[in-house]
Design a protein around this motif. Structure first.
Motif, PDB file in Angstrom:
ATOM      1  N   UNK A  39       0.812  -1.233   0.000  1.00 37.16           N
ATOM      2  CA  UNK A  39       0.000   0.000   0.000  1.00 37.16           C
ATOM      3  C   UNK A  39       0.835   1.269   0.000  1.00 37.16           C
ATOM      4  N   UNK A  40       2.117   1.160   0.399  1.00 40.93           N
ATOM      5  CA  UNK A  40       2.932   2.374   0.447  1.00 40.93           C
ATOM      6  C   UNK A  40       3.105   2.956  -0.959  1.00 40.93           C
ATOM      7  N   UNK A  41       2.804   2.173  -1.982  1.00 40.14           N
ATOM      8  CA  UNK A  41       2.983   2.676  -3.350  1.00 40.14           C
ATOM      9  C   UNK A  41       2.039   3.826  -3.686  1.00 40.14           C
ATOM     10  N   UNK A  42       0.919   3.962  -2.977  1.00 42.01           N
ATOM     11  CA  UNK A  42       0.078   5.129  -3.234  1.00 42.01           C
ATOM     12  C   UNK A  42      -0.034   6.047  -2.020  1.00 42.01           C
ATOM     13  N   UNK A  43       0.569   5.633  -0.886  1.00 45.32           N
ATOM     14  CA  UNK A  43       0.372   6.370   0.362  1.00 45.32           C
ATOM     15  C   UNK A  43       0.874   7.815   0.289  1.00 45.32           C
ATOM     16  N   UNK A  44       1.966   8.064  -0.435  1.00 49.85           N
ATOM     17  CA  UNK A  44       2.528   9.419  -0.438  1.00 49.85           C
ATOM     18  C   UNK A  44       1.971  10.323  -1.524  1.00 49.85           C
ATOM     19  N   UNK A  45       0.963   9.864  -2.225  1.00 44.26           N
ATOM     20  CA  UNK A  45       0.516  10.594  -3.413  1.00 44.26           C
ATOM     21  C   UNK A  45      -0.051  11.984  -3.092  1.00 44.26           C
ATOM     22  N   UNK A  46      -0.816  12.067  -2.002  1.00 44.36           N
ATOM     23  CA  UNK A  46      -1.430  13.353  -1.644  1.00 44.36           C
ATOM     24  C   UNK A  46      -0.346  14.402  -1.370  1.00 44.36           C
ATOM     25  N   UNK A  47       0.667  14.011  -0.570  1.00 42.18           N
ATOM     26  CA  UNK A  47       1.747  14.973  -0.257  1.00 42.18           C
ATOM     27  C   UNK A  47       2.514  15.345  -1.523  1.00 42.18           C
ATOM     28  N   UNK A  48       2.767  14.340  -2.349  1.00 41.30           N
ATOM     29  CA  UNK A  48       3.504  14.555  -3.596  1.00 41.30           C
ATOM     30  C   UNK A  48       2.826  15.636  -4.443  1.00 41.30           C
ATOM     31  N   UNK A  49       1.500  15.486  -4.619  1.00 43.32           N
ATOM     32  CA  UNK A  49       0.791  16.457  -5.458  1.00 43.32           C
ATOM     33  C   UNK A  49       0.507  17.767  -4.719  1.00 43.32           C
ATOM     34  N   UNK A  50       0.390  17.707  -3.397  1.00 42.61           N
ATOM     35  CA  UNK A  50       0.180  18.965  -2.662  1.00 42.61           C
ATOM     36  C   UNK A  50       1.401  19.866  -2.839  1.00 42.61           C
ATOM     37  N   UNK A  51       2.592  19.251  -2.801  1.00 48.03           N
ATOM     38  CA  UNK A  51       3.811  20.036  -3.026  1.00 48.03           C
ATOM     39  C   UNK A  51       3.813  20.666  -4.406  1.00 48.03           C
ATOM     40  N   UNK A  52       3.342  19.902  -5.385  1.00 44.15           N
ATOM     41  CA  UNK A  52       3.311  20.452  -6.754  1.00 44.15           C
ATOM     42  C   UNK A  52       2.297  21.581  -6.854  1.00 44.15           C
ATOM     43  N   UNK A  53       1.141  21.392  -6.225  1.00 44.73           N
ATOM     44  CA  UNK A  53       0.135  22.467  -6.221  1.00 44.73           C
ATOM     45  C   UNK A  53       0.750  23.740  -5.644  1.00 44.73           C
ATOM     46  N   UNK A  54       1.408  23.594  -4.468  1.00 45.72           N
ATOM     47  CA  UNK A  54       1.957  24.769  -3.789  1.00 45.72           C
ATOM     48  C   UNK A  54       3.051  25.432  -4.623  1.00 45.72           C
ATOM     49  N   UNK A  55       3.893  24.597  -5.211  1.00 49.56           N
ATOM     50  CA  UNK A  55       4.987  25.118  -6.025  1.00 49.56           C
ATOM     51  C   UNK A  55       4.444  25.884  -7.230  1.00 49.56           C
ATOM     52  N   UNK A  56       3.440  25.301  -7.870  1.00 46.04           N
ATOM     53  CA  UNK A  56       2.846  25.945  -9.046  1.00 46.04           C
ATOM     54  C   UNK A  56       2.197  27.269  -8.634  1.00 46.04           C
ATOM     55  N   UNK A  57       1.439  27.246  -7.531  1.00 45.93           N
ATOM     56  CA  UNK A  57       0.777  28.481  -7.079  1.00 45.93           C
ATOM     57  C   UNK A  57       1.796  29.560  -6.727  1.00 45.93           C
ATOM     58  N   UNK A  58       2.907  29.141  -6.073  1.00 44.69           N
ATOM     59  CA  UNK A  58       3.936  30.126  -5.726  1.00 44.69           C
ATOM     60  C   UNK A  58       4.528  30.756  -6.984  1.00 44.69           C
ATOM     61  N   UNK A  59       4.825  29.916  -7.960  1.00 44.85           N
ATOM     62  CA  UNK A  59       5.420  30.440  -9.187  1.00 44.85           C
ATOM     63  C   UNK A  59       4.417  31.321  -9.929  1.00 44.85           C
ATOM     64  N   UNK A  60       3.150  30.955  -9.878  1.00 49.56           N
ATOM     65  CA  UNK A  60       2.116  31.719 -10.582  1.00 49.56           C
ATOM     66  C   UNK A  60       1.768  33.037  -9.880  1.00 49.56           C
ATOM     67  N   UNK A  61       2.245  33.193  -8.631  1.00 51.71           N
ATOM     68  CA  UNK A  61       1.961  34.435  -7.907  1.00 51.71           C
ATOM     69  C   UNK A  61       2.567  35.633  -8.632  1.00 51.71           C
ATOM     70  N   UNK A  62       3.537  35.411  -9.510  1.00 50.07           N
ATOM     71  CA  UNK A  62       4.167  36.499 -10.265  1.00 50.07           C
ATOM     72  C   UNK A  62       3.417  36.800 -11.563  1.00 50.07           C
ATOM     73  N   UNK A  63       2.263  36.211 -11.747  1.00 52.51           N
ATOM     74  CA  UNK A  63       1.465  36.465 -12.958  1.00 52.51           C
ATOM     75  C   UNK A  63       0.206  37.235 -12.566  1.00 52.51           C
ATOM     76  N   UNK A  64      -0.596  37.575 -13.572  1.00 54.98           N
ATOM     77  CA  UNK A  64      -1.864  38.260 -13.303  1.00 54.98           C
ATOM     78  C   UNK A  64      -3.043  37.291 -13.197  1.00 54.98           C
ATOM     79  N   UNK A  65      -2.727  35.990 -13.225  1.00 50.83           N
ATOM     80  CA  UNK A  65      -3.791  34.990 -13.085  1.00 50.83           C
ATOM     81  C   UNK A  65      -4.161  34.851 -11.608  1.00 50.83           C
TER      82      UNK A  65
END
Ligand code: GLN
Length: 382
Positions: A279-305
């Motif tokens: 089961x550990x093969x999917x256990x970290x998925x939420x954190x993995x994608x949450x980091x990507x969400x946060x990273x994308x949002x941080x980078x997008x903070x420099x746009x007008x979107x």
């Protein structure tokens, strides 16, 4: 030859259109939802090993029992429901095929199916292919909350099914316990079925829980739930998913499934059965994608979107009304051609093409690509 189209309003799906445009212009493709990284090496090797060991002919029609047993274990562990792998689980050729079979197995000509919009673009054509009538119930940005009492007023004598989707593509919103209880209440004493699209079940952020239909007895008895391996194991192209339903509903589902694809890909099912034992093969998925969400949002903070809150899935909505009042499809095309970043116009998820100047980006991408995309988007002028 004169052909009377069953789907006169339907063109090519927006995912194909935008991915095609991205490719033609060498743009970064944040449109169609798929990762730009590979599934686990071990999982890939397992597929090959099973091919070498002879898993090359049809699997059993409902899928490999071994895999269905692993799924039953997982569902019991996560949602507390004991499923009979023989009678309540069928392996499908991906989520979209499962959704089609759910609709085709139960919707008769003239039956109404309530679609909570924005929703995945296959629901409506699936309903219409089998002669059903889609009844859209449109939600409003930015919260996309469901007013269940208002939704109840759309129910008629002809309502056969309601389609729900949590975490939601494209909005990134979640249904919560109170939504599930409201749904349960408005369906009480009816014969209305639920198609519950839960393909992003593991991609949920900020410590929230997945409100699976499987958790609720009175909903489960009228539901067919759809899942996908592609989103969980980064292999959308393997086209493997599954459907879960009580035995009487599953019997009807299989009548259609068996003549639609007969069975799903055999070596992939064999490999997934081995892989799911851990089961550990999917256990970290939420954190993995949450980091990507946060990273994308941080980078997008420099746009007008302007971001719309995202609680799950690997999609992030952005409001571009501060940049342009172009229709969202035109805007997405221009972003692709002029700035080299492709996205999906959210109007594509509405029957009546509701255009709120909101577009969807897929952040299932390596960090460098997300940063490069944001950098390009920071140059977008009014
Ligand atoms: N579900 C994916 C998305 O919303 C794509 C599926 C598809 O391309 N058919 O982007």
């Amino acid at each position: 030859m004169h052909v009377t189209s069953k789907l006169p309003q339907v063109g090519t799906t927006i995912f194909t259109v935008m991915s095609g445009l991205a490719q033609a212009h060498g743009a970064i493709n944040l449109s169609q939802g798929f990762p730009n990284f590979d599934p686990s090496e071990r999982l890939q090797r397992l597929v090959f090993e099973h091919m070498r060991r002879g898993a090359n002919q049809y699997s059993p029609m409902p899928g490999l029992l071994r895999l269905r047993e692993r799924i039953a274990e997982k569902m019991e562990r996560l949602y507390g429901r004991a499923l009979d792998p023989e009678t309540e689980i069928t392996i499908t050729a991906g989520g979209t095929q499962a959704i089609f079979c759910v609709i085709a197995a139960f919707v008769h000509p003239g039956d109404e199916v309530i679609l909570i919009e924005p929703c995945y673009d296959s629901y409506r054509p699936s309903v219409e292919t089998v002669g059903g009538v889609a009844v859209p119930f449109a939600l409003s940005a930015p919260t996309y909350r469901i007013d269940w009492e208002a939704l109840k007023r759309r129910i008629t004598q002809r309502t056969r099914m309601i389609c729900i989707n949590t975490p939601n593509n494209p909005t990134g919103t979640l249904l919560r316990e109170e939504d599930m209880l409201s749904l349960s209440r408005i369906l009480k004493d009816t014969d209305i079925l639920v198609m519950s699209d839960e393909v992003y079940e593991h991609i949920i952020f900020d410590g929230e829980q997945h409100a699976s239909v499987l958790r609720y007895d009175d909903l489960y008895e009228r539901s067919l739930c759809v899942y996908s391996f592609g989103k969980t194991y980064h292999n959308t192209g393997w086209k493997t998913g599954y459907c879960i339903a009580p035995p009487e509903l599953m019997r009807e589902f299989r009548k259609v499934h068996q003549f639609n694809v007969f069975s799903a890909n055999h070596p992939i099912q064999a490999a997934l059965a081995d892989f799911m034992a851990d089961p550990s093969e999917y256990a970290g998925l939420a954190e993995f994608y949450q980091q990507k969400r946060d990273r994308f949002q941080q980078a997008m903070a420099y746009t007008r979107f302007k971001p719309i809150p995202c609680k799950g899935t690997y999609f992030q909505l952005y409001d571009y009304s501060a940049i342009s009042d172009e229709p969202d499809l035109d805007f997405c095309k221009r972003l692709t051609v002029e700035y080299g970043v492709a996205a999906i116009p959210v109007s594509s998820f509405f029957s009546h093409k509701q255009d709120d100047k909101i577009i969807r980006f897929c952040f299932a991408k390596t960090d460098d690509l997300l940063e490069q995309a944001s950098e390009r988007l920071s140059k977008v002028k009014v």
